[in-house]
Design an enzyme around this catalytic site. Sequence first.
Site, short mmCIF file in Angstrom:
data_model
loop_
_atom_site.label_atom_id
_atom_site.label_comp_id
_atom_site.label_asym_id
_atom_site.label_seq_id
_atom_site.Cartn_x
_atom_site.Cartn_y
_atom_site.Cartn_z
N ASP A 27 -74.05 37.24 -17.91
CA ASP A 27 -75.16 37.34 -17.35
C ASP A 27 -76.46 37.04 -18.41
O ASP A 27 -77.13 36.61 -17.72
CB ASP A 27 -75.26 38.92 -17.20
CG ASP A 27 -74.23 39.74 -16.30
OD1 ASP A 27 -73.07 39.44 -16.60
OD2 ASP A 27 -74.56 40.34 -15.24
N THR B 273 -71.60 41.60 -10.78
CA THR B 273 -70.99 41.57 -12.13
C THR B 273 -69.29 42.16 -12.15
O THR B 273 -68.59 41.64 -12.99
CB THR B 273 -71.64 42.33 -13.28
OG1 THR B 273 -73.22 41.61 -13.37
CG2 THR B 273 -71.22 42.09 -14.64
N1 PPS Z 1 -74.84 52.65 -6.08
C1 PPS Z 1 -75.31 51.32 -5.55
N2 PPS Z 1 -75.76 51.06 -4.31
C2 PPS Z 1 -76.09 49.90 -3.84
N3 PPS Z 1 -76.21 48.73 -4.79
C3 PPS Z 1 -75.70 48.95 -6.13
C4 PPS Z 1 -75.47 50.25 -6.37
N4 PPS Z 1 -75.20 50.11 -7.82
C5 PPS Z 1 -75.45 48.85 -8.25
N5 PPS Z 1 -75.78 48.15 -7.09
C6 PPS Z 1 -76.25 46.71 -7.10
O1 PPS Z 1 -75.14 46.11 -6.37
C7 PPS Z 1 -75.17 44.72 -6.69
C8 PPS Z 1 -73.97 44.10 -6.51
O2 PPS Z 1 -74.04 43.68 -5.09
P1 PPS Z 1 -72.77 44.20 -3.81
O3 PPS Z 1 -72.78 45.49 -3.74
O4 PPS Z 1 -73.05 43.18 -2.85
O5 PPS Z 1 -71.67 43.49 -4.58
S1 PPS Z 1 -70.34 44.25 -5.11
O6 PPS Z 1 -69.43 44.51 -3.88
O7 PPS Z 1 -70.95 45.76 -5.43
O8 PPS Z 1 -69.79 43.58 -6.11
C9 PPS Z 1 -75.34 44.79 -8.30
O9 PPS Z 1 -75.71 43.60 -8.78
P2 PPS Z 1 -75.43 43.23 -10.17
O10 PPS Z 1 -75.81 44.52 -11.37
O11 PPS Z 1 -76.16 41.91 -10.32
O12 PPS Z 1 -73.87 42.94 -10.27
C10 PPS Z 1 -76.40 46.12 -8.33
O13 PPS Z 1 -77.63 45.54 -8.49
MG MG Z 2 -76.83 40.86 -11.87
MG MG Z 3 -76.18 44.47 -12.74
#
Ligand code: PPS
Ligand code: MG
Ligand code: MG
Length: 349
Positions: free
Chosen positions: A46, A139
């Site tokens: 990242d 991630t």
């Molecule tokens: N509680 C909750 N609800 C909704 N979304 C959240 C939540 N927590 C985290 N995130 C964000 O989700 C990003 C990952 O995307 P996805 O949900 O599409 O993928 S995954 O299935 O969770 O892996 C992830 O992005 P990254 O941090 O870049 O991995 C988060 O920004």
């Molecule tokens: Mg990210």
């Molecule tokens: Mg993240």
Amino acid sequence: MSYDKELTAAKKAVSLAASLCQKVQKELSQSDVQSKSDKSPVTVADYGSQAIVRFVLERELSDEPLSLVAEEDTEKLRKDSGEDALQRITKLVNETISNDGSYITSPLSTEDILTAIDSGKSKGGSLGRQWVLDPVDGTKGFIRGDQYAVALALLDNGKVVLGVLACPNLPLALASITGNAPSENAVGCLFYATVGSGTSMQSLDGSSPVKVHVSDIGNAEDASFFESYEKAHSMRDLTSSIARKLGVKAPPVRMDSQAKYGALSRGDGAIYMRLHDKPYTEKIWDHAAGCIIVTEAGGLVTDAAGQPLDFSKGRYLDVVSGIIATNEKLMPSLLKAVRESLEEKDSSS
Ligand SMILES: Nc1ncnc2c1ncn2[C@@H]1O[C@H](COP(=O)(O)OS(=O)(=O)O)[C@@H](OP(=O)(O)O)[C@H]1O
Ligand SMILES: [Mg+2]
Ligand SMILES: [Mg+2]
Ligand SMILES: [Mg+2]
């Protein structure tokens, strides 16, 4: 307005970041993963991806001021406990730049890397140009060895005008996408779009691009839908109730990251639903690139109330109950099913 130069820079930046991520994912060790103050994971990939995207944008667009809204910061890396990770990130970034060979530079120092990562602190907003980066989206998927994406977008006066999405583990699937048909197992897709020019996809290792389009299915019974792999990121009881109302027969396709938007843009499935239970504030870097990649491929992306996403409000998105995406034919019935399911949920709680 043409964004050719910006698109070339963005594709280069995201491709180099993706190759850094691929290297890390192949040999990921426990010490590569840390936990942020909100308990979400972050890895050396990242940080390295964020630094390399900044480096390439600066090199390629040296005559433009660069404002960057990006997910990661250096708080953890500046502590004594972050020293080993910082050394590893610096080495990864330097190796990636030198293996690529496009840029003549003396090796970047740890201080250069910290500065590059910290350059992602812009507040965003509706003025001028803002780059928006999720250096590794999904991630958790990345750590699991599954899907993830490097997602870079450009806002011009608050509107997304360009998006590039690398999905290193997404199958190329459409056998026709390259002149020399990829083997069925070939993975690694690069999606990109600029406003008014449609969406294209090529393989990450450089095939010629093809235009992609969302599914033209008009009968939801024939549709399949995407949702998050992580349970906590979308309400599954709600998405399954909506799918039932629509008559969707296929089980949900669960996938990490904005790879869902990429897959939707080429018609792998017809619907994406991300509905929130507890109040959760969506970040612009989780949707900006994916959003334009779907809309330029002929799709629609809205909040659960049918409003388009507004990327001009700063680092966060102000969405009602979540985000949905589909084609123009299915959107009216999807919105109706979402509204009814939300009302049923509210009346039963
Ligand atoms: N509680 C909750 N609800 C909704 N979304 C959240 C939540 N927590 C985290 N995130 C964000 O989700 C990003 C990952 O995307 P996805 O949900 O599409 O993928 S995954 O299935 O969770 O892996 C992830 O992005 P990254 O941090 O870049 O991995 C988060 O920004
Ligand atoms: Mg990210
Ligand atoms: Mg993240
Ligand atoms: Mg993300």
